[in-house]
Write an enzyme that holds these catalytic residues in place. Structure first.
Site, PDB file in Angstrom:
ATOM      1  N   TYR A  31      -1.630  -0.925  10.956  1.00  0.00           N
ATOM      2  CA  TYR A  31      -1.921  -1.532   9.656  1.00  0.00           C
ATOM      3  C   TYR A  31      -0.790  -1.207   8.664  1.00  0.00           C
ATOM      4  O   TYR A  31      -0.260  -2.088   7.986  1.00  0.00           O
ATOM      5  CB  TYR A  31      -3.266  -1.017   9.113  1.00  0.00           C
ATOM      6  CG  TYR A  31      -3.402  -1.175   7.629  1.00  0.00           C
ATOM      7  CD1 TYR A  31      -3.609  -2.428   7.057  1.00  0.00           C
ATOM      8  CD2 TYR A  31      -3.283  -0.069   6.779  1.00  0.00           C
ATOM      9  CE1 TYR A  31      -3.688  -2.566   5.682  1.00  0.00           C
ATOM     10  CE2 TYR A  31      -3.372  -0.202   5.412  1.00  0.00           C
ATOM     11  CZ  TYR A  31      -3.566  -1.455   4.857  1.00  0.00           C
ATOM     12  OH  TYR A  31      -3.625  -1.587   3.505  1.00  0.00           O
ATOM     13  N   SER A  88       0.834  -1.205   0.000  1.00  0.00           N
ATOM     14  CA  SER A  88       0.000   0.000   0.000  1.00  0.00           C
ATOM     15  C   SER A  88       0.865   1.249   0.000  1.00  0.00           C
ATOM     16  O   SER A  88       1.967   1.267   0.566  1.00  0.00           O
ATOM     17  CB  SER A  88      -0.855  -0.022   1.269  1.00  0.00           C
ATOM     18  OG  SER A  88      -1.485   1.217   1.467  1.00  0.00           O
ATOM     19  N   LYS A 125       2.252  -3.657   6.618  1.00  0.00           N
ATOM     20  CA  LYS A 125       2.617  -3.670   5.198  1.00  0.00           C
ATOM     21  C   LYS A 125       4.121  -3.405   5.053  1.00  0.00           C
ATOM     22  O   LYS A 125       4.833  -4.094   4.312  1.00  0.00           O
ATOM     23  CB  LYS A 125       1.808  -2.631   4.417  1.00  0.00           C
ATOM     24  CG  LYS A 125       0.325  -2.939   4.309  1.00  0.00           C
ATOM     25  CD  LYS A 125       0.068  -4.224   3.511  1.00  0.00           C
ATOM     26  CE  LYS A 125      -1.393  -4.550   3.364  1.00  0.00           C
ATOM     27  NZ  LYS A 125      -1.638  -5.892   2.810  1.00  0.00           N
TER      28      LYS A 125
HETATM   29  C1  UD1 Z   1      -7.040   4.903   3.769  1.00  0.00           C
HETATM   30  C2  UD1 Z   1      -5.939   4.450   4.692  1.00  0.00           C
HETATM   31  C3  UD1 Z   1      -4.903   3.703   3.912  1.00  0.00           C
HETATM   32  C4  UD1 Z   1      -5.533   2.549   3.163  1.00  0.00           C
HETATM   33  C5  UD1 Z   1      -6.641   3.086   2.261  1.00  0.00           C
HETATM   34  C6  UD1 Z   1      -7.384   1.976   1.577  1.00  0.00           C
HETATM   35  C7  UD1 Z   1      -5.918   6.153   6.487  1.00  0.00           C
HETATM   36  C8  UD1 Z   1      -5.103   7.216   7.149  1.00  0.00           C
HETATM   37  N1  UD1 Z   1      -5.362   5.585   5.385  1.00  0.00           N
HETATM   38  O1  UD1 Z   1      -6.515   5.847   2.880  1.00  0.00           O
HETATM   39  O2  UD1 Z   1      -3.922   3.214   4.784  1.00  0.00           O
HETATM   40  O3  UD1 Z   1      -4.564   1.871   2.417  1.00  0.00           O
HETATM   41  O4  UD1 Z   1      -7.584   3.820   3.050  1.00  0.00           O
HETATM   42  O5  UD1 Z   1      -8.157   2.487   0.537  1.00  0.00           O
HETATM   43  O6  UD1 Z   1      -7.001   5.838   6.904  1.00  0.00           O
HETATM   44  N2  UD1 Z   1     -12.864  11.215   3.351  1.00  0.00           N
HETATM   45  C9  UD1 Z   1     -13.928  12.058   3.642  1.00  0.00           C
HETATM   46  N3  UD1 Z   1     -15.061  11.527   4.180  1.00  0.00           N
HETATM   47  C10 UD1 Z   1     -15.203  10.190   4.455  1.00  0.00           C
HETATM   48  C11 UD1 Z   1     -14.111   9.328   4.161  1.00  0.00           C
HETATM   49  C12 UD1 Z   1     -12.975   9.872   3.609  1.00  0.00           C
HETATM   50  O7  UD1 Z   1     -13.846  13.266   3.403  1.00  0.00           O
HETATM   51  O8  UD1 Z   1     -16.257   9.790   4.978  1.00  0.00           O
HETATM   52  C13 UD1 Z   1     -11.656  11.768   2.721  1.00  0.00           C
HETATM   53  C14 UD1 Z   1     -10.363  11.554   3.497  1.00  0.00           C
HETATM   54  O9  UD1 Z   1     -10.134  12.615   4.393  1.00  0.00           O
HETATM   55  C15 UD1 Z   1      -9.341  11.513   2.344  1.00  0.00           C
HETATM   56  C16 UD1 Z   1     -10.120  10.890   1.192  1.00  0.00           C
HETATM   57  O10 UD1 Z   1     -11.496  11.091   1.494  1.00  0.00           O
HETATM   58  O11 UD1 Z   1      -8.953  12.807   1.968  1.00  0.00           O
HETATM   59  C17 UD1 Z   1      -9.868   9.403   1.023  1.00  0.00           C
HETATM   60  O12 UD1 Z   1     -10.109   8.750   2.267  1.00  0.00           O
HETATM   61  P1  UD1 Z   1     -10.144   7.133   2.375  1.00  0.00           P
HETATM   62  O13 UD1 Z   1     -11.020   6.589   1.322  1.00  0.00           O
HETATM   63  O14 UD1 Z   1     -10.476   6.807   3.793  1.00  0.00           O
HETATM   64  O15 UD1 Z   1      -8.672   6.703   2.020  1.00  0.00           O
HETATM   65  P2  UD1 Z   1      -7.272   7.196   2.656  1.00  0.00           P
HETATM   66  O16 UD1 Z   1      -7.462   7.873   3.960  1.00  0.00           O
HETATM   67  O17 UD1 Z   1      -6.532   7.935   1.599  1.00  0.00           O
END
Ligand code: UD1
Length: 344
Positions: free
Chosen positions: A149, A125, A153
């Site tokens: 997590y 990842s 990895k």
């Molecule tokens: C997360 C994990 C990462 C993992 C990946 C799998 C963290 C810190 N990282 O990445 O280790 O490999 O998922 O796909 O959790 N967001 C919102 N609202 C929501 C959910 C997310 O605004 O309800 C935003 C987050 O702030 C971010 C983006 O959407 O900017 C993507 O979030 P997410 O899908 O959770 O992925 P990551 O955080 O990038």
């Protein structure tokens, strides 16, 4: 026809990879303990490929059980997906994550060694990178994790790399995924999170079908073009094809190689939401809330190594990702097929 063992093959990325392997002429075998997936995925794979994949329900950390599968089949290579993957949960139960994810990797390597299987593709990842301090992530970017997590990895990569270095003919490709989203175009397999989705796209699709009232956009004051967080979203089918390319590469190239799988393009939360609304003709109510602790403002992949070594690049657009994710969400709920039928 090569036989490929897929650990965790019933999960989101594993199931899509299984389908792409079969399309490419490989013969996969799945092992999965079903701790975070359903036996129904096997029916989805069969409906798409018209073939039943051999499946064994077992924990990869159970060496003896895994060895029985190796004894029954002549395995040419392994793709290792099996592992826990929820970032938040990993902070609450670190030992659970370290025991499961690391023991699985070590049990698998020992088994491969015992049965003379030397080719491995590992599901890593972009979480291994220090994304708090770097935006364009190359395979050489400094690595640092912020949760157990991520460390599993990081450590699994190290274990694999150290092991491969002792075997002159062995090969491993460590695939560092960016943000996998979307679903197979058939809508027969896709991402099925337990409980409240922690990741953005599954949450958006649940808002789209009315399961949740609104999306919380975590942070609107980042130093990014529109203030929301930026990530490199990649269609799961493109990602799955990356594994097929990695298997072919590993066959010809002994040693251990880390490769990013992303599109190279940063997309903000708000851009994803507006694209989703536009292509699916559905409203996604949202509110901007506080930043989620631990989230980096912005990062995306440098993709040159994947292009040069694997001859692979992502082909599907953000529109494709949004369309297929919604299609899967509706189809898995048995909703009417026409995405224009519901507008809110
Ligand atoms: C997360 C994990 C990462 C993992 C990946 C799998 C963290 C810190 N990282 O990445 O280790 O490999 O998922 O796909 O959790 N967001 C919102 N609202 C929501 C959910 C997310 O605004 O309800 C935003 C987050 O702030 C971010 C983006 O959407 O900017 C993507 O979030 P997410 O899908 O959770 O992925 P990551 O955080 O990038």
């Amino acid at each position: 026809m090569e036989t490929i063992l897929i650990t965790g093959g019933m999960g989101f990325i594993g199931s899509h990879t299984c389908v792409e392997l079969m399309e490419a002429g490989y013969s996969p075998i799945i092992v999965d303990d079903l701790s975070n997936s359903s036996i129904k995925v096997l029916d989805g794979i069969e409906a798409i490929t018209k073939k039943r994949v051999p499946f064994y329900q077992l924990d990869v950390a159970d060496f003896e059980a895994l060895a029985q599968v190796f004894a029954q089949h002549t395995i040419d290579a392994v793709i290792h997906f099996a592992g826990f993957k929820a970032v938040g949960e990993s902070k609450e139960k670190p030992l659970h994550y370290y025991c499961n994810n690391l023991n699985s990797t070590m049990s698998l390597l020992k088994c491969m060694d015992r049965f003379g299987v030397g080719r491995l593709v590992f599901s890593s990842s972009a979480t291994v990178y220090d994304s708090m301090h770097h935006v364009l992530l190359t395979e050489e970017t400094e690595r640092w994790c912020t949760n157990p997590y991520g460390w599993t990895k990081f450590m699994s990569e190290q274990i694999i790399s150290d092991h491969v270095a002792t075997r002159p003919d062995a090969s491993a490709v460590l695939l560092r995924y960016f943000n996998p989203v979307g679903a197979h175009e058939s809508g027969l397999i896709g991402e099925a999170p337990n409980g409240v989705p922690q990741n953005l796209m599954p949450f958006v699709t649940q808002v789209a079908v009315g399961m949740r009232d609104k999306l919380s956009v975590f942070g609107g004051d980042y130093d990014t073009p529109d203030g929301s967080g930026v990530r490199d979203y990649i269609h799961v089918t493109d990602l799955a094809r990356g594994h097929v390319a990695a298997l072919a590469y590993a066959k010809e190239h002994p040693g251990c190689q880390a490769v990013n799988l992303g599109t190279g393009r940063g997309v903000s939360v708000l851009e994803l939401v507006t694209t989703f609304e536009r292509v699916n003709g559905v409203a996604i109510p949202y509110e901007i809330t506080a930043r989620r602790p631990g989230d980096a403002p912005m990062y995306y992949a440098e993709t040159r190594r994947a292009e040069e070594l694997l001859h692979w690049r992502a082909e599907r657009s953000l529109e494709d990702m949004c369309r297929s994710a919604y299609h899967w969400q509706r189809k898995s709920m048995g909703l009417w097929e026409d995405p224009n039928e519901r507008t809110r």
